[in-house]
Motif scaffolding. Structure first.
Motif, PDB file in Angstrom:
ATOM      1  N   LEU A  20       0.860  -1.169   0.000  1.00  0.00           N
ATOM      2  CA  LEU A  20       0.000   0.000   0.000  1.00  0.00           C
ATOM      3  C   LEU A  20       0.902   1.226   0.000  1.00  0.00           C
ATOM      4  N   GLY A  21       0.607   2.177  -0.862  1.00  0.00           N
ATOM      5  CA  GLY A  21       1.460   3.352  -0.927  1.00  0.00           C
ATOM      6  C   GLY A  21       0.707   4.577  -1.399  1.00  0.00           C
ATOM      7  N   TYR A  22       1.384   5.709  -1.217  1.00  0.00           N
ATOM      8  CA  TYR A  22       0.830   6.990  -1.644  1.00  0.00           C
ATOM      9  C   TYR A  22       1.977   7.834  -2.185  1.00  0.00           C
ATOM     10  N   ARG A  23       1.742   8.533  -3.264  1.00  0.00           N
ATOM     11  CA  ARG A  23       2.746   9.405  -3.865  1.00  0.00           C
ATOM     12  C   ARG A  23       2.098  10.738  -4.201  1.00  0.00           C
ATOM     13  N   MET A  24       2.847  11.793  -3.951  1.00  0.00           N
ATOM     14  CA  MET A  24       2.345  13.122  -4.307  1.00  0.00           C
ATOM     15  C   MET A  24       3.472  13.941  -4.924  1.00  0.00           C
ATOM     16  N   GLN A  25       3.088  14.832  -5.810  1.00  0.00           N
ATOM     17  CA  GLN A  25       4.035  15.740  -6.463  1.00  0.00           C
ATOM     18  C   GLN A  25       3.968  17.051  -5.690  1.00  0.00           C
ATOM     19  N   ALA A  26       4.925  17.278  -4.780  1.00  0.00           N
ATOM     20  CA  ALA A  26       4.919  18.474  -3.933  1.00  0.00           C
ATOM     21  C   ALA A  26       5.199  19.728  -4.750  1.00  0.00           C
ATOM     22  N   ASN A  29       9.688  19.832  -9.061  1.00  0.00           N
ATOM     23  CA  ASN A  29      10.964  19.118  -8.935  1.00  0.00           C
ATOM     24  C   ASN A  29      11.017  18.155  -7.755  1.00  0.00           C
ATOM     25  N   LEU A  30       9.937  18.019  -6.997  1.00  0.00           N
ATOM     26  CA  LEU A  30       9.958  17.196  -5.790  1.00  0.00           C
ATOM     27  C   LEU A  30       8.712  16.335  -5.699  1.00  0.00           C
ATOM     28  N   SER A  31       8.914  15.057  -5.567  1.00  0.00           N
ATOM     29  CA  SER A  31       7.791  14.157  -5.303  1.00  0.00           C
ATOM     30  C   SER A  31       8.072  13.415  -4.000  1.00  0.00           C
ATOM     31  N   LEU A  32       7.024  13.127  -3.281  1.00  0.00           N
ATOM     32  CA  LEU A  32       7.114  12.415  -2.007  1.00  0.00           C
ATOM     33  C   LEU A  32       6.285  11.149  -2.105  1.00  0.00           C
ATOM     34  N   ASP A  33       6.782  10.070  -1.488  1.00  0.00           N
ATOM     35  CA  ASP A  33       5.981   8.854  -1.454  1.00  0.00           C
ATOM     36  C   ASP A  33       6.275   8.085  -0.186  1.00  0.00           C
ATOM     37  N   ILE A  34       5.303   7.274   0.211  1.00  0.00           N
ATOM     38  CA  ILE A  34       5.435   6.372   1.344  1.00  0.00           C
ATOM     39  C   ILE A  34       4.785   5.061   0.938  1.00  0.00           C
ATOM     40  N   ALA A  35       5.374   3.984   1.358  1.00  0.00           N
ATOM     41  CA  ALA A  35       4.838   2.666   1.013  1.00  0.00           C
ATOM     42  C   ALA A  35       4.990   1.730   2.202  1.00  0.00           C
ATOM     43  N   THR A  36       4.014   0.872   2.381  1.00  0.00           N
ATOM     44  CA  THR A  36       4.085  -0.176   3.394  1.00  0.00           C
ATOM     45  C   THR A  36       3.946  -1.512   2.687  1.00  0.00           C
ATOM     46  N   PHE A  37       4.503  -2.559   3.298  1.00  0.00           N
ATOM     47  CA  PHE A  37       4.386  -3.885   2.703  1.00  0.00           C
ATOM     48  C   PHE A  37       4.316  -4.950   3.779  1.00  0.00           C
ATOM     49  N   TYR A  38       3.699  -6.035   3.426  1.00  0.00           N
ATOM     50  CA  TYR A  38       3.613  -7.217   4.282  1.00  0.00           C
ATOM     51  C   TYR A  38       3.700  -8.433   3.367  1.00  0.00           C
ATOM     52  N   ASN A  39       4.640  -9.311   3.624  1.00  0.00           N
ATOM     53  CA  ASN A  39       4.807 -10.537   2.834  1.00  0.00           C
ATOM     54  C   ASN A  39       4.779 -11.740   3.759  1.00  0.00           C
ATOM     55  N   LYS A  40       4.041 -12.742   3.385  1.00  0.00           N
ATOM     56  CA  LYS A  40       4.023 -13.999   4.131  1.00  0.00           C
ATOM     57  C   LYS A  40       4.446 -15.105   3.175  1.00  0.00           C
ATOM     58  N   LEU A  41       5.530 -15.775   3.522  1.00  0.00           N
ATOM     59  CA  LEU A  41       6.085 -16.840   2.700  1.00  0.00           C
ATOM     60  C   LEU A  41       5.694 -18.182   3.304  1.00  0.00           C
ATOM     61  N   LEU A  42       5.016 -19.001   2.510  1.00  0.00           N
ATOM     62  CA  LEU A  42       4.568 -20.323   2.951  1.00  0.00           C
ATOM     63  C   LEU A  42       5.310 -21.396   2.170  1.00  0.00           C
ATOM     64  N   LYS A  43       5.584 -22.491   2.789  1.00  0.00           N
ATOM     65  CA  LYS A  43       6.252 -23.630   2.150  1.00  0.00           C
ATOM     66  C   LYS A  43       7.574 -23.215   1.511  1.00  0.00           C
ATOM     67  N   SER A  74       8.874 -21.285   6.851  1.00  0.00           N
ATOM     68  CA  SER A  74       7.922 -20.238   6.505  1.00  0.00           C
ATOM     69  C   SER A  74       8.402 -18.961   7.196  1.00  0.00           C
ATOM     70  N   GLY A  75       7.862 -17.842   6.787  1.00  0.00           N
ATOM     71  CA  GLY A  75       8.294 -16.601   7.408  1.00  0.00           C
ATOM     72  C   GLY A  75       7.557 -15.426   6.812  1.00  0.00           C
ATOM     73  N   GLY A  76       7.944 -14.276   7.252  1.00  0.00           N
ATOM     74  CA  GLY A  76       7.277 -13.083   6.758  1.00  0.00           C
ATOM     75  C   GLY A  76       8.163 -11.857   6.915  1.00  0.00           C
ATOM     76  N   THR A  77       7.826 -10.847   6.169  1.00  0.00           N
ATOM     77  CA  THR A  77       8.500  -9.562   6.279  1.00  0.00           C
ATOM     78  C   THR A  77       7.452  -8.453   6.235  1.00  0.00           C
ATOM     79  N   TYR A  78       7.781  -7.343   6.872  1.00  0.00           N
ATOM     80  CA  TYR A  78       6.896  -6.194   6.812  1.00  0.00           C
ATOM     81  C   TYR A  78       7.723  -4.946   7.035  1.00  0.00           C
ATOM     82  N   GLY A  79       7.223  -3.843   6.579  1.00  0.00           N
ATOM     83  CA  GLY A  79       7.959  -2.599   6.770  1.00  0.00           C
ATOM     84  C   GLY A  79       7.288  -1.420   6.113  1.00  0.00           C
ATOM     85  N   VAL A  80       7.918  -0.274   6.293  1.00  0.00           N
ATOM     86  CA  VAL A  80       7.442   0.983   5.729  1.00  0.00           C
ATOM     87  C   VAL A  80       8.572   1.598   4.951  1.00  0.00           C
TER      88      VAL A  80
END
Length: 80
Positions: A20-26, A29-43, A74-80
């Motif tokens: 999930l993310g959001y981007r804006m053109q401030a 010459n400048l753009s800002l963005d933020i993104a979050t993620f969640y991954n779940k690895l099975l098998k 199995s495992g997972g990762t998440y972050g911003v």
């Protein structure tokens, strides 16, 4: 000698991913963005050592250390 053995129970890894993310053109010459993620690895794939054994004739014995592919992780990762 090292031997790698396959397994009929070995299956492809499964990944469930959300982003999930959001981007804006401030300014022009400048753009800002933020993104979050969640991954779940099975098998997830794993290669583990089996029980060592001796093979061959008495003149030239080989110690075989088998490595067997399996889906034991199995495992997972998440972050911003």
């Amino acid at each position: 000698m090292v031997a790698v053995f396959g397994s009929h129970q070995f299956k492809s890894e499964d990944l469930l991913a959300y982003e999930l993310g959001y981007r804006m053109q401030a300014t022009s010459n400048l753009s800002l963005d933020i993104a979050t993620f969640y991954n779940k690895l099975l098998k997830s794939s794993h290669c583990g050592a089996g029980t060592p054994r001796v093979e061959g004739s008495s003149r030239s014995d080989d110690i075989v250390i088998p490595f067997v592919a399996a889906n034991k992780m199995s495992g997972g990762t998440y972050g911003v």
